[in-house]
Design a protein around this motif. Structure first.
Motif, PDB file in Angstrom:
ATOM      1  N   LEU A 188       0.684  -1.130  -0.054  1.00 41.06           N
ATOM      2  CA  LEU A 188      -0.007   0.019   0.378  1.00 41.06           C
ATOM      3  C   LEU A 188       1.065   1.589  -0.074  1.00 41.06           C
ATOM      4  O   LEU A 188       0.350   2.625  -0.533  1.00 41.06           O
ATOM      5  N   THR A 189       1.921   1.034   0.980  1.00 40.03           N
ATOM      6  CA  THR A 189       2.136   2.276   0.690  1.00 40.03           C
ATOM      7  C   THR A 189       3.549   2.398  -0.640  1.00 40.03           C
ATOM      8  O   THR A 189       3.494   3.837  -1.184  1.00 40.03           O
ATOM      9  N   ALA A 190       3.780   1.055  -1.420  1.00 40.57           N
ATOM     10  CA  ALA A 190       4.584   1.605  -2.917  1.00 40.57           C
ATOM     11  C   ALA A 190       3.029   2.054  -3.679  1.00 40.57           C
ATOM     12  O   ALA A 190       3.841   2.756  -4.920  1.00 40.57           O
ATOM     13  N   ILE A 191       2.163   1.799  -3.159  1.00 40.03           N
ATOM     14  CA  ILE A 191       1.070   2.581  -4.622  1.00 40.03           C
ATOM     15  C   ILE A 191       0.709   4.125  -4.109  1.00 40.03           C
ATOM     16  O   ILE A 191       0.659   5.025  -4.880  1.00 40.03           O
ATOM     17  N   LEU A 192       0.535   4.270  -2.279  1.00 38.28           N
ATOM     18  CA  LEU A 192       0.185   5.252  -2.491  1.00 38.28           C
ATOM     19  C   LEU A 192       1.515   6.542  -2.431  1.00 38.28           C
ATOM     20  O   LEU A 192       1.277   7.500  -3.392  1.00 38.28           O
ATOM     21  N   TYR A 193       2.749   6.036  -2.173  1.00 35.12           N
ATOM     22  CA  TYR A 193       3.813   7.084  -2.704  1.00 35.12           C
ATOM     23  C   TYR A 193       4.003   7.279  -4.332  1.00 35.12           C
ATOM     24  O   TYR A 193       4.438   8.266  -5.068  1.00 35.12           O
ATOM     25  N   TYR A 194       4.137   5.787  -5.406  1.00 29.24           N
ATOM     26  CA  TYR A 194       3.697   5.945  -6.952  1.00 29.24           C
ATOM     27  C   TYR A 194       3.190   7.103  -7.116  1.00 29.24           C
ATOM     28  O   TYR A 194       3.493   8.458  -8.002  1.00 29.24           O
ATOM     29  N   VAL A 195       1.300   6.734  -6.639  1.00 28.21           N
ATOM     30  CA  VAL A 195      -0.016   8.380  -7.494  1.00 28.21           C
ATOM     31  C   VAL A 195       0.772   9.233  -6.708  1.00 28.21           C
ATOM     32  O   VAL A 195       0.565  10.391  -7.262  1.00 28.21           O
ATOM     33  N   PHE A 196       0.917   9.581  -5.176  1.00 26.68           N
ATOM     34  CA  PHE A 196       0.656  10.816  -4.818  1.00 26.68           C
ATOM     35  C   PHE A 196       1.886  12.063  -4.470  1.00 26.68           C
ATOM     36  O   PHE A 196       2.093  12.662  -4.947  1.00 26.68           O
ATOM     37  N   VAL A 197       3.344  11.306  -4.450  1.00 24.06           N
ATOM     38  CA  VAL A 197       4.624  11.332  -4.538  1.00 24.06           C
ATOM     39  C   VAL A 197       5.745  12.085  -5.367  1.00 24.06           C
ATOM     40  O   VAL A 197       5.292  12.894  -5.814  1.00 24.06           O
ATOM     41  N   TYR A 198       5.034  10.333  -6.569  1.00 24.21           N
ATOM     42  CA  TYR A 198       5.520  10.152  -8.110  1.00 24.21           C
ATOM     43  C   TYR A 198       5.407  11.543  -8.613  1.00 24.21           C
ATOM     44  O   TYR A 198       5.403  12.342  -9.136  1.00 24.21           O
ATOM     45  N   THR A 199       3.866  10.520  -8.837  1.00 21.35           N
ATOM     46  CA  THR A 199       3.192  11.220 -10.277  1.00 21.35           C
ATOM     47  C   THR A 199       1.998  12.909  -9.824  1.00 21.35           C
ATOM     48  O   THR A 199       2.103  13.378 -11.010  1.00 21.35           O
ATOM     49  N   LEU A 200       1.309  12.896  -9.381  1.00 25.49           N
ATOM     50  CA  LEU A 200       1.153  14.072  -8.444  1.00 25.49           C
ATOM     51  C   LEU A 200       1.879  15.440  -7.980  1.00 25.49           C
ATOM     52  O   LEU A 200       1.888  16.635  -8.088  1.00 25.49           O
ATOM     53  N   GLY A 201       3.030  14.360  -6.825  1.00 26.97           N
ATOM     54  CA  GLY A 201       3.955  15.376  -6.193  1.00 26.97           C
ATOM     55  C   GLY A 201       5.020  15.999  -7.263  1.00 26.97           C
ATOM     56  O   GLY A 201       5.502  16.989  -7.264  1.00 26.97           O
ATOM     57  N   LEU A 202       5.561  14.877  -7.455  1.00 27.28           N
ATOM     58  CA  LEU A 202       6.939  14.710  -7.985  1.00 27.28           C
ATOM     59  C   LEU A 202       7.356  15.512  -9.980  1.00 27.28           C
ATOM     60  O   LEU A 202       8.386  16.200  -9.894  1.00 27.28           O
ATOM     61  N   LYS A 203       6.719  14.070 -10.352  1.00 29.88           N
ATOM     62  CA  LYS A 203       7.085  14.780 -12.364  1.00 29.88           C
ATOM     63  C   LYS A 203       6.952  15.900 -12.706  1.00 29.88           C
ATOM     64  O   LYS A 203       7.712  15.573 -13.881  1.00 29.88           O
ATOM     65  N   ARG A 204       5.753  16.597 -12.259  1.00 31.95           N
ATOM     66  CA  ARG A 204       5.667  17.621 -13.852  1.00 31.95           C
ATOM     67  C   ARG A 204       6.461  18.996 -12.226  1.00 31.95           C
ATOM     68  O   ARG A 204       6.243  20.360 -13.585  1.00 31.95           O
TER      69      ARG A 204
END
Length: 319
Positions: free
Chosen positions: A141-157
């Protein structure tokens, strides 16, 4: 950056259902949902999970546990990837390498993609909790939340360090594999976590160099977009050296392996460093276009990770 709607491809007529859903064969629709899970990326995630289970077990782990962990891992990563595509469908429509993704073509509607991603994420967490153990479920669950919220929504752009820190989600697979067997964490999976952490940027940056026009078009600040090839190649060399040296610490000072693993790690690392330094030399000389050969390192990086973790799986039988 211009946001766009998902573009239905080949839709005949209108209708009340999702774009294209009533006019596509069932097989195409099913394959569209499969594509949302990014199967080729998941293959690599599973390659880094199962060998760690062999290392944790000191041999062959329970077959049912392996199957349960692999299925749970696929559902978990698939859910995260589907949510990633849902969030990024606006820029995916503007990038050549992603313009055929199912949420862009209309093969799958945005609502379907969102529900599908959430459903897979929930099911995978419950699956791990019931069939593996609660620690593995929490890590998944941590991996999912990190990928979605930290990487995709927070860092990528927002930052050129997006891949560096965003890669943490994929690295957590080694913890999941280890905890599935031992129901605890340890130094060995932490070392392999770091190997994958330092592997991710020099794995992905060559591809980013190849398609940097795509990222520049949509305003995603991948490192090759905001820095020249020479700077990127120098960073690749630095991360590559740290990765190779880190991989050897599983043997010394930890003493978790026999002679076999460090020999394989050293040979694979030598080939990697040769490619990394070659790319840096070409970039430093001002080489551009096909002669830069940046994709050689990208393709080799996949081979490197595969063979390194195969060595991790074989070594317990020689230890």
């Amino acid at each position: 950056m211009t946001a766009v709607e998902s573009r239905p491809a080949g839709v005949i007529g209108t209708g009340s259902g999702p774009a294209g859903s009533g006019h596509r064969p069932l097989r195409a629709r099913v394959m569209g949902f499969v594509a949302l899970t990014k199967p080729r990326i998941i293959e690599l995630l599973l390659i880094t999970t199962v060998p760690v289970m062999f290392l944790a077990a000191g041999g062959v782990p329970d077959l049912w546990l392996v199957i349960a962990t692999v299925v749970g891992g696929y559902l978990s990563a698939g859910g995260a990837n589907a949510l990633n595509m849902y969030i990024d469908r606006d820029i995916d429509a503007l990038m050549h390498r992603t313009e055929q993704r199912p949420l862009v073509t209309g093969l799958v509607s945005p609502r379907e993609g969102l529900v599908f991603g959430i459903a897979l994420s929930v099911v995978s967490t419950v699956w791990f909790a019931l069939l593996v153990n609660p620690l593995s479920a929490a890590l998944s669950l941590t991996a999912i939340l990190y990928y979605v919220f930290v990487y995709t929504l927070g860092l990528k752009r927002r930052t050129a360090q997006n891949i560096v820190w965003g890669g943490v989600a994929g690295c957590l697979q080694v913890f999941i594999g280890w905890s599935a067997v031992r129901d605890e964490l340890g130094w060995a999976p932490f070392v392999l976590f770091l190997v994958l952490f330092f592997w991710t940027p020099p794995h992905y940056w060559p591809l980013s160099m190849k398609v940097k026009d795509d990222y520049e078009r949509v305003g995603v600040p991948m490192l090759p977009v905001v820095a020249g090839n020479q700077v990127v190649a120098r960073q690749i060399v630095i991360y590559s050296w740290v990765m190779v040296l880190t991989s050897l610490t599983l043997w010394w000072p930890l003493g978790e392996t026999s002679w076999f693993y460090p020999v394989v790690a050293a040979v694979l690392g030598a080939f990697w460093l040769k490619e990394a330094h070659g790319l840096h030399a070409r970039a430093k000389a001002g080489v551009t276009g096909p002669k830069l050969k940046e994709m050689r390192l990208f393709h080799w990086s996949i081979t490197y990770a595969t063979l390194l973790f195969v060595a991790v799986a074989i070594d317990p039988f020689l230890h």
